[in-house]
Structure formats: structure tokens, C-alpha cells
Design a protein around this motif. Structure first.
Motif, short mmCIF file in Angstrom:
data_model
loop_
_atom_site.label_atom_id
_atom_site.label_comp_id
_atom_site.label_asym_id
_atom_site.label_seq_id
_atom_site.Cartn_x
_atom_site.Cartn_y
_atom_site.Cartn_z
N TYR A 55 34.70 -57.43 13.56
CA TYR A 55 35.42 -58.56 13.00
C TYR A 55 36.41 -58.03 11.97
CZ TYR A 55 32.31 -61.83 15.26
OH TYR A 55 31.62 -62.55 16.21
N TYR A 56 37.60 -58.61 11.95
CA TYR A 56 38.69 -58.09 11.14
C TYR A 56 39.42 -59.22 10.43
CZ TYR A 56 37.82 -54.03 14.04
OH TYR A 56 37.21 -52.99 14.68
N ASN A 57 40.35 -58.84 9.54
CA ASN A 57 41.18 -59.75 8.78
C ASN A 57 40.43 -60.06 7.48
OD1 ASN A 57 42.89 -61.84 7.92
ND2 ASN A 57 43.31 -62.46 10.00
N THR A 58 41.12 -60.55 6.47
CA THR A 58 40.47 -60.84 5.19
C THR A 58 39.44 -61.97 5.32
OG1 THR A 58 42.28 -62.33 4.60
CG2 THR A 58 42.41 -60.06 3.77
N SER A 59 39.60 -62.81 6.32
CA SER A 59 38.64 -63.90 6.56
C SER A 59 37.60 -63.52 7.61
CB SER A 59 39.36 -65.16 7.03
OG SER A 59 40.26 -65.59 6.04
N CYS A 60 37.72 -62.32 8.17
CA CYS A 60 36.79 -61.84 9.21
C CYS A 60 36.76 -62.79 10.41
CB CYS A 60 35.38 -61.66 8.64
SG CYS A 60 35.29 -60.59 7.19
N ASN A 61 37.89 -63.40 10.72
CA ASN A 61 37.94 -64.37 11.80
C ASN A 61 38.64 -63.86 13.06
OD1 ASN A 61 40.53 -64.37 10.81
ND2 ASN A 61 40.68 -66.57 10.52
N VAL A 62 38.96 -62.56 13.09
CA VAL A 62 39.56 -61.95 14.27
C VAL A 62 38.54 -61.00 14.88
CG1 VAL A 62 41.42 -60.50 15.15
CG2 VAL A 62 41.87 -62.14 13.31
N HIS A 63 38.21 -61.23 16.15
CA HIS A 63 37.21 -60.41 16.84
C HIS A 63 37.92 -59.43 17.76
CE1 HIS A 63 33.79 -59.79 19.75
NE2 HIS A 63 33.24 -59.53 18.58
N CYS A 64 37.57 -58.18 17.66
CA CYS A 64 38.18 -57.13 18.49
C CYS A 64 37.13 -56.05 18.72
CB CYS A 64 39.41 -56.55 17.80
SG CYS A 64 40.27 -55.27 18.76
N VAL A 65 36.86 -55.75 19.98
CA VAL A 65 35.89 -54.70 20.32
C VAL A 65 36.66 -53.55 20.97
CG1 VAL A 65 33.82 -54.14 21.64
CG2 VAL A 65 34.10 -56.43 20.67
N PRO A 66 36.70 -52.38 20.34
CA PRO A 66 37.42 -51.24 20.90
C PRO A 66 36.90 -50.87 22.29
CG PRO A 66 36.72 -50.79 18.65
CD PRO A 66 36.04 -52.05 19.08
N THR A 67 37.81 -50.39 23.13
CA THR A 67 37.45 -49.93 24.49
C THR A 67 38.09 -48.57 24.73
OG1 THR A 67 39.40 -50.85 25.60
CG2 THR A 67 37.53 -52.35 25.28
N SER A 68 37.99 -48.08 25.93
CA SER A 68 38.63 -46.81 26.27
C SER A 68 40.15 -46.96 26.38
CB SER A 68 38.08 -46.27 27.59
OG SER A 68 38.33 -47.20 28.64
N LYS A 69 40.65 -48.20 26.40
CA LYS A 69 42.08 -48.47 26.50
C LYS A 69 42.74 -48.73 25.14
CE LYS A 69 41.77 -50.50 31.11
NZ LYS A 69 42.06 -51.70 31.91
N TYR A 70 41.97 -49.16 24.14
CA TYR A 70 42.55 -49.48 22.83
C TYR A 70 41.52 -49.38 21.70
CZ TYR A 70 40.40 -54.06 23.66
OH TYR A 70 39.51 -55.07 23.93
N THR A 71 42.06 -49.22 20.48
CA THR A 71 41.26 -49.33 19.26
C THR A 71 41.70 -50.61 18.55
OG1 THR A 71 42.88 -48.10 17.96
CG2 THR A 71 41.11 -46.81 18.97
N CYS A 72 41.08 -50.93 17.46
CA CYS A 72 41.42 -52.13 16.71
C CYS A 72 41.96 -51.74 15.34
CB CYS A 72 40.20 -53.03 16.55
SG CYS A 72 39.46 -53.51 18.12
#
Length: 102
Positions: A55-72
Motif C-alpha cells: 500500500y502506498y501514498n500518504t493515505s495508504c490508499n493505493v495498492h500495488c503489488v510488484p511483479t516480474s514486469k514492474y516495481t512500485c
């Protein structure tokens, strides 16, 4: 023999023995900052959000799970790796082809 009980009624969000602290989920010296842990974050000693994993952003409201194609990134946006490009990092970069962009 008689007993007297002294009862403190704390102002606002103050609490604890002698109103020396803050009520649960309130922070700062004047107990004005509210922070209650939630599914995607916890609260630190200052009442600031500490994002849980992925979870990211100052509000922790953005979800992103890194994969073999991208990081967050720190704000939760995808940063394509290697041969991948596009908003979803699901397109081969120029000169690369096939399911694995090889």
C-alpha cells in the motif's frame, strides 16, 4: 471511616490518569490528531500512517503489488522493468517481441 473518590473529567480528547495522556486513537501533545489503524495502515507514535506492505501514498490508499514486469514507486505507480513498457507494463519495448518480450 469514610472514603472519598476523586473523579477526573478530562477535556476533549485527553484521557488517562489525571488526564495526562490522550484517549485511544488520538495523538500529539494536545490530542488533536486522530489516527485509527485500518486494513491498509497502522499508526505510529505521532499518529502518522504507516502503510502496510503493497500500500502506498500518504493515505495508504493505493495498492500495488510488484511483479516480474514492474516495481512500485513510493506513490504506488508502476515502474516498468527491463523490456516492458506501457501504463500496465504489459507491452514489449521497441525491438522486443513475444509473450516474454524476448
Amino acid at each position: 471511616f469514610s472514603r472519598y473518590h476523586i473523579r477526573f473529567y478530562c477535556n476533549g480528547n485527553q484521557g488517562g490518569i489525571g488526564c495526562a495522556g490522550c484517549k485511544q486513537d488520538y495523538y500529539t501533545s494536545d490530542c488533536s490528531k486522530f489516527c485509527k489503524s485500518y486494513d491498509n495502515f497502522t499508526c505510529d507514535a505521532n499518529g502518522d500512517h504507516i502503510c502496510k506492505p503493497n500500500y502506498y501514498n500518504t493515505s495508504c490508499n493505493v495498492h500495488c503489488v510488484p511483479t516480474s514486469k514492474y516495481t512500485c514507486s513510493n506513490n504506488g505507480s508502476r515502474e516498468c522493468l527491463g523490456r516492458w513498457t506501457g501504463i500496465l507494463c504489459d507491452t514489449c519495448s521497441t525491438g522486443w517481441y513475444g509473450a516474454n518480450c524476448s
